[in-house]
Design a protein around this motif. Structure first.
Motif, short mmCIF file in Angstrom:
data_model
loop_
_atom_site.label_atom_id
_atom_site.label_comp_id
_atom_site.label_asym_id
_atom_site.label_seq_id
_atom_site.Cartn_x
_atom_site.Cartn_y
_atom_site.Cartn_z
N PRO A 79 0.83 -1.22 0.00
CA PRO A 79 0.00 0.00 0.00
C PRO A 79 0.86 1.27 0.00
O PRO A 79 1.95 1.30 0.56
CB PRO A 79 -0.79 -0.10 1.31
N LEU A 80 0.32 2.29 -0.65
CA LEU A 80 1.02 3.58 -0.69
C LEU A 80 1.14 4.14 0.72
O LEU A 80 0.18 4.12 1.49
CB LEU A 80 0.24 4.58 -1.54
N PRO A 81 2.32 4.65 1.07
CA PRO A 81 2.47 5.31 2.36
C PRO A 81 1.62 6.58 2.39
O PRO A 81 1.42 7.23 1.37
CB PRO A 81 3.96 5.68 2.40
N SER A 82 1.13 6.94 3.57
CA SER A 82 0.30 8.14 3.68
C SER A 82 1.17 9.37 3.92
O SER A 82 2.29 9.28 4.43
CB SER A 82 -0.71 8.00 4.81
N GLN A 83 0.63 10.51 3.55
CA GLN A 83 1.32 11.79 3.77
C GLN A 83 1.54 11.99 5.27
O GLN A 83 2.55 12.55 5.68
CB GLN A 83 0.47 12.91 3.18
N LYS A 84 0.60 11.52 6.11
CA LYS A 84 0.75 11.65 7.56
C LYS A 84 1.97 10.88 8.05
O LYS A 84 2.70 11.36 8.92
CB LYS A 84 -0.51 11.14 8.28
N THR A 85 2.18 9.68 7.51
CA THR A 85 3.33 8.86 7.91
C THR A 85 4.64 9.53 7.52
O THR A 85 5.60 9.52 8.28
CB THR A 85 3.26 7.47 7.22
N LEU A 86 4.67 10.11 6.34
CA LEU A 86 5.91 10.68 5.80
C LEU A 86 6.17 12.10 6.26
O LEU A 86 7.29 12.58 6.17
CB LEU A 86 5.87 10.65 4.27
N GLY A 87 5.13 12.79 6.71
CA GLY A 87 5.28 14.20 7.06
C GLY A 87 4.89 15.07 5.88
O GLY A 87 4.93 14.64 4.73
N LEU A 88 4.52 16.27 6.16
CA LEU A 88 4.04 17.17 5.12
C LEU A 88 5.14 17.68 4.21
O LEU A 88 4.88 18.10 3.09
CB LEU A 88 3.33 18.38 5.76
N ASP A 89 6.37 17.66 4.65
CA ASP A 89 7.44 18.27 3.88
C ASP A 89 8.15 17.32 2.93
O ASP A 89 8.98 17.75 2.13
CB ASP A 89 8.47 18.89 4.83
N TRP A 90 7.83 16.02 2.94
CA TRP A 90 8.60 15.08 2.12
C TRP A 90 8.52 15.40 0.64
O TRP A 90 9.52 15.34 -0.07
CB TRP A 90 8.18 13.63 2.39
N LEU A 91 7.33 15.76 0.15
CA LEU A 91 7.16 16.03 -1.28
C LEU A 91 7.94 17.28 -1.68
O LEU A 91 8.64 17.28 -2.70
CB LEU A 91 5.68 16.18 -1.63
N GLU A 92 7.84 18.32 -0.86
CA GLU A 92 8.56 19.57 -1.17
C GLU A 92 10.07 19.33 -1.20
O GLU A 92 10.76 19.78 -2.11
CB GLU A 92 8.21 20.63 -0.13
N GLN A 93 10.59 18.61 -0.20
CA GLN A 93 12.03 18.31 -0.16
C GLN A 93 12.44 17.48 -1.38
O GLN A 93 13.46 17.75 -2.01
CB GLN A 93 12.38 17.54 1.11
N SER A 94 11.64 16.48 -1.71
CA SER A 94 11.96 15.60 -2.84
C SER A 94 11.89 16.36 -4.15
O SER A 94 12.77 16.20 -5.01
CB SER A 94 10.98 14.43 -2.87
N ALA A 95 10.88 17.18 -4.31
CA ALA A 95 10.73 17.94 -5.54
C ALA A 95 11.87 18.94 -5.72
O ALA A 95 12.40 19.09 -6.83
CB ALA A 95 9.39 18.66 -5.56
N SER A 96 12.28 19.60 -4.65
CA SER A 96 13.37 20.56 -4.77
C SER A 96 14.68 19.87 -5.10
O SER A 96 15.51 20.40 -5.82
CB SER A 96 13.50 21.43 -3.52
N MET A 97 14.84 18.64 -4.61
CA MET A 97 16.04 17.87 -4.91
C MET A 97 16.09 17.54 -6.41
O MET A 97 17.16 17.54 -7.01
CB MET A 97 16.02 16.58 -4.09
N LEU A 98 14.95 17.28 -7.03
CA LEU A 98 14.89 16.90 -8.44
C LEU A 98 14.77 18.11 -9.37
O LEU A 98 15.03 18.00 -10.56
CB LEU A 98 13.68 16.00 -8.69
N ASP A 99 14.40 19.27 -8.83
CA ASP A 99 13.99 20.41 -9.65
C ASP A 99 15.03 20.87 -10.67
O ASP A 99 14.71 21.00 -11.85
CB ASP A 99 13.59 21.59 -8.77
N ALA A 100 16.25 21.12 -10.26
CA ALA A 100 17.24 21.67 -11.20
C ALA A 100 17.48 20.72 -12.36
O ALA A 100 17.54 21.14 -13.52
CB ALA A 100 18.55 21.96 -10.46
#
Length: 182
Positions: A79-100
């Motif tokens: 099952p997909l992990p929930s945003q609550k489990t990962l924390g609210l900032d995981w997507l932002e951190q991951s996206a900024s890492m990939l952005d450039a």
């Protein structure tokens, strides 16, 4: 670190995705939107708009392929992990890492060609150094190329579609890795 799917696991997961009826698909998408609202908005809201600026058909294909990615990861890794489990900032951190790197891959971005090539080379190296789902990426890129080749007006959106499906697959890998670490 996430392991790469074997060819057999990949095709079984893709077959699973293709076998889901409309009702089952709706349930999967509803659960995804509940469990990962920020990622769902990015994948099904923001990314398709970027693609639709070049071609609407390709934006629709992208959303279909994203559904397949969700199904593949769920079938193969649970099952997909929930945003609550990962924390609210995981997507932002991951996206900024990939952005450039992603920006360097998106066609039409005004950058010096040398800088873009250097970022693309670094990105490609990181991809092959990471435990990316290369079989899944290759399958998706082939599907995009084939669909684009059916109508010449779609071709201009193929690269951005491939870049964004690659990004989605990377984000899913990061999400599952992060969940495993919790």
């Amino acid at each position: 670190m996430m392991r790469e799917l074997t060819t057999r696991e990949l095709y079984q997961a893709l077959e699973y995705a293709k076998s889901i009826d409309e009702t089952g698909g709706g349930k999967i998408l509803a659960r995804f939107q509940l469990d990962q609202p920020a990622l769902a908005q990015t994948i099904f809201g923001v990314f398709p708009q970027v693609i639709a600026e070049q071609n609407q058909d390709m934006a629709h294909l992208f959303m279909d392929l994203c559904f397949d990615v969700i199904c593949v990861f769920e079938k193969a890794f649970g099952p997909l992990p929930s945003q609550k489990t990962l924390g609210l900032d995981w997507l932002e951190q991951s996206a900024s890492m990939l952005d450039a790197e992603v920006q360097a891959l998106i066609a039409g971005k005004p950058q010096a060609q040398k800088i873009g090539e250097k970022q693309q080379d670094r990105f490609t190296e990181r991809v092959f150094d990471s435990n990316l789902q290369t079989g899944l990426v290759n399958f998706m890129h082939t599907a995009i190329d084939e669909y684009a080749s059916e109508n010449p007006v779609r071709v201009k959106a193929a690269r951005v579609t491939q870049t964004l499906i690659f990004t989605v697959i990377q984000l899913f890998g990061i999400m599952y890795d992060r969940a495993a670490a919790h």
